[in-house]
Write an enzyme that holds these catalytic residues in place. Structure first.
Site, mmCIF file in Angstrom:
data_model
loop_
_atom_site.group_PDB
_atom_site.id
_atom_site.type_symbol
_atom_site.label_atom_id
_atom_site.label_comp_id
_atom_site.label_asym_id
_atom_site.label_seq_id
_atom_site.Cartn_x
_atom_site.Cartn_y
_atom_site.Cartn_z
ATOM 1 N N ARG A 101 6.334 23.695 11.659
ATOM 2 C CA ARG A 101 7.145 22.233 11.123
ATOM 3 C C ARG A 101 7.080 21.264 11.872
ATOM 4 O O ARG A 101 6.899 20.053 11.594
ATOM 5 C CB ARG A 101 8.664 22.700 10.898
ATOM 6 C CG ARG A 101 9.374 21.383 10.371
ATOM 7 C CD ARG A 101 10.461 21.729 9.443
ATOM 8 N NE ARG A 101 11.271 22.962 9.931
ATOM 9 C CZ ARG A 101 12.185 23.067 11.089
ATOM 10 N NH1 ARG A 101 12.437 21.621 11.627
ATOM 11 N NH2 ARG A 101 12.995 23.826 11.759
ATOM 12 N N TYR A 156 3.055 -1.562 -3.687
ATOM 13 C CA TYR A 156 3.192 -0.396 -4.370
ATOM 14 C C TYR A 156 4.702 -0.032 -4.836
ATOM 15 O O TYR A 156 5.566 0.036 -4.018
ATOM 16 C CB TYR A 156 2.854 0.642 -3.475
ATOM 17 C CG TYR A 156 2.631 2.000 -3.971
ATOM 18 C CD1 TYR A 156 1.857 2.290 -4.874
ATOM 19 C CD2 TYR A 156 3.689 2.749 -3.725
ATOM 20 C CE1 TYR A 156 1.710 3.497 -5.363
ATOM 21 C CE2 TYR A 156 3.806 4.299 -4.393
ATOM 22 C CZ TYR A 156 2.848 4.390 -5.111
ATOM 23 O OH TYR A 156 2.876 5.625 -5.970
ATOM 24 N N ASP A 210 0.262 -1.092 4.903
ATOM 25 C CA ASP A 210 -0.218 -0.107 3.982
ATOM 26 C C ASP A 210 -1.839 -0.470 3.689
ATOM 27 O O ASP A 210 -1.890 -1.289 2.842
ATOM 28 C CB ASP A 210 0.501 -0.087 2.812
ATOM 29 C CG ASP A 210 0.398 0.969 1.741
ATOM 30 O OD1 ASP A 210 -0.792 1.511 1.832
ATOM 31 O OD2 ASP A 210 1.090 1.328 0.789
ATOM 32 N N LYS A 246 -5.397 9.071 -1.764
ATOM 33 C CA LYS A 246 -6.622 7.966 -2.587
ATOM 34 C C LYS A 246 -7.907 8.112 -1.845
ATOM 35 O O LYS A 246 -8.607 9.102 -1.637
ATOM 36 C CB LYS A 246 -6.070 6.697 -2.502
ATOM 37 C CG LYS A 246 -4.412 6.718 -2.765
ATOM 38 C CD LYS A 246 -4.278 6.744 -4.320
ATOM 39 C CE LYS A 246 -2.682 7.194 -4.437
ATOM 40 N NZ LYS A 246 -1.621 6.139 -4.267
HETATM 41 C C1 PLP Z 1 -0.334 5.903 -3.763
HETATM 42 C C2 PLP Z 1 -0.057 4.877 -3.012
HETATM 43 C C3 PLP Z 1 1.238 5.227 -2.322
HETATM 44 C C4 PLP Z 1 2.203 6.490 -2.321
HETATM 45 O O1 PLP Z 1 1.354 7.476 -1.648
HETATM 46 P P1 PLP Z 1 1.490 9.010 -2.429
HETATM 47 O O2 PLP Z 1 0.383 9.910 -1.678
HETATM 48 O O3 PLP Z 1 1.316 8.917 -3.814
HETATM 49 O O4 PLP Z 1 2.896 9.497 -1.927
HETATM 50 C C5 PLP Z 1 1.741 4.101 -1.239
HETATM 51 N N1 PLP Z 1 0.921 3.055 -1.283
HETATM 52 C C6 PLP Z 1 -0.025 2.754 -1.842
HETATM 53 C C7 PLP Z 1 -0.733 1.350 -1.887
HETATM 54 C C8 PLP Z 1 -0.640 3.787 -2.948
HETATM 55 O O5 PLP Z 1 -1.518 3.396 -3.751
#
Ligand code: PLP
Length: 381
Positions: A53, A105, A177, A202
């Site tokens: 963990r 997002y 992000d 992604k």
């Molecule tokens: C998909 C996404 C997230 C969230 O991530 P998950 O893997 O779906 O939890 C956050 N920011 C952006 C820009 C995203 O495209």
């Protein structure tokens, strides 16, 4: 590798760890699934791990590769992107203040609104394209500026260096992000951000077959220490098999992103001037309001994300999506397969997205095929 031979990030990620198994000569690292790690006769841990963990070898190997790609001191992997975002928000206390983009997002913003209200944290919004709007909302209580390198689904581009100056002047940290601009093309920490986040679901993984997130820090600070503790207690760490899959995906992140960017630029150019399209939103096009920021900040392609404002309204946009033959009608992004979605439907009733907007995530298929597919579907609206 000889000690004096320093390979580029592109070469290093293609061979994560430059691994040769001493026992068998295998050139692919094994997966270590152990949940617990032994002590020696003096009761000292035999290695650097205690319990899964907290951390484990395969996860740590993927984290080291990500830290290197980002130019970070350390990286942490999560079971999802959102789990990483939750960990950052968790570090904020009552009375502190954070700011975030007005358009960002959707899931992350919903969480921020919820946690801010429940915990008495101030939350204000700014426009990604306009650093002055950011300067207007930060103040002495601001602990955190959240930014998105390229915001979904308008693809406005954050000037990271300008945002970092504004955040730091107020004594706040900038966390970016950068999911839609992976370290192949933008390295936010080099531009002044304190921490970078990605949904590893992604581009980093790139095959739409795992859920994960990563946080990486320029140099360890109090926020980072908090984030480490939160992951330890929540157990939101990525599992070993996912970490292994992620490394497999990351080996091709440069070639995928370059192929995707080349196809996307061709498609975006091909659709500008199409009679069925009101506007193409793509940061690689000179017509995009933030094109200059994108040029300055994206050194190796503008990526695969674009939105089409089709002529007409919701009905035409939806008909366009269902008329596509090659694009798959699904949410998410950054995979090898091209996806299309009516974004307002995906975001639900609180969505501020225009009803005629369709979001495209370009994959690695033949760019001419993809353009032909979009053109034939536009003919049917
Ligand atoms: C998909 C996404 C997230 C969230 O991530 P998950 O893997 O779906 O939890 C956050 N920011 C952006 C820009 C995203 O495209």
């Amino acid at each position: 590798m000889a000690d004096n031979f320093k390979a580029s990030p592109r070469s290093r990620v293609a061979q994560i760890g430059h691994f040769v198994d001493p026992a068998h000569g295998a050139i692919v690292p094994p997966i270590q699934f152990a949940t617990t790690f032994a002590r020696d006769e003096t009761h000292e841990l035999m290695g650097e791990f205690l319990y899964s963990r907290y951390g484990s070898p395969t996860v740590a190997q993927a984290e080291a590769a990500l830290a290197e790609l980002e130019g970070a001191e350390a990286a942490l992997l999560y079971a999802s992107g959102l789990a990483g975002i939750v960990a950052v928000c968790e570090a904020l206390h009552k009375g502190q203040h954070m700011v975030a983009p007005r358009i960002m997002y959707h899931g992350a913003q919903s969480w921020m609104r919820r946690i801010a209200e429940r915990r008495g944290i101030g939350l204000d919004f700014y426009e990604t394209s306009d650093p002055k709007s950011l300067a207007r909302v930060v103040h002495r209580e601001t602990a955190l500026v959240w930014g998105e390198t390229i915001v979904n689904p308008t693809w406005d581009v954050l000037d990271i260096a300008a945002a970092a100056d504004i955040a730091h002047e107020a004594g706040a940290l900038l966390v970016v992000d950068s999911t839609c601009a992976p370290p192949v093309t933008t390295r936010p920490l080099d531009l002044g951000a304190d921490m970078v986040f990605h949904s590893a679901t992604k581009y980093l993984n790139g095959h739409s077959d795992l859920t994960g997130g990563v946080l990486a820090v320029k140099s360890r600070n109090a926020l980072w220490d908090d984030v480490v503790v939160t992951r330890k207690y929540l157990g939101s760490i990525m599992a070993p098999f996912e970490a292994w899959l992620l490394m497999r995906g990351m080996r091709t992140v440069f070639v995928r992103f370059e192929a995707i960017s080349a196809a996307a630029l061709k498609i975006a150019r091909g659709l500008e001037g199409n009679g069925k399209v009101e506007r193409v939103l793509y940061p690689g096009l000179p017509s995009h309001p933030d094109h200059q920021t994108a040029v300055k900040q994206m050194s190796n392609g503008f990526g695969g994300m674009m939105s089409l404002l089709v002529k007409g309204g919701e009905a035409e946009a939806k008909r366009f999506v269902t008329s596509l033959k090659l694009f798959l009608p699904a949410t998410s992004l950054g995979g090898v397969e091209s996806l299309a979605e009516h974004r307002r439907t995906a975001e639900g009733p609180t969505s501020e997205v225009a009803p005629n907007l369709v979001r495209l995530s370009i994959g690695i298929e033949d760019g001419d095929d993809l353009l032909r597919d979009v053109e034939q579907a536009l003919e049917r609206i």
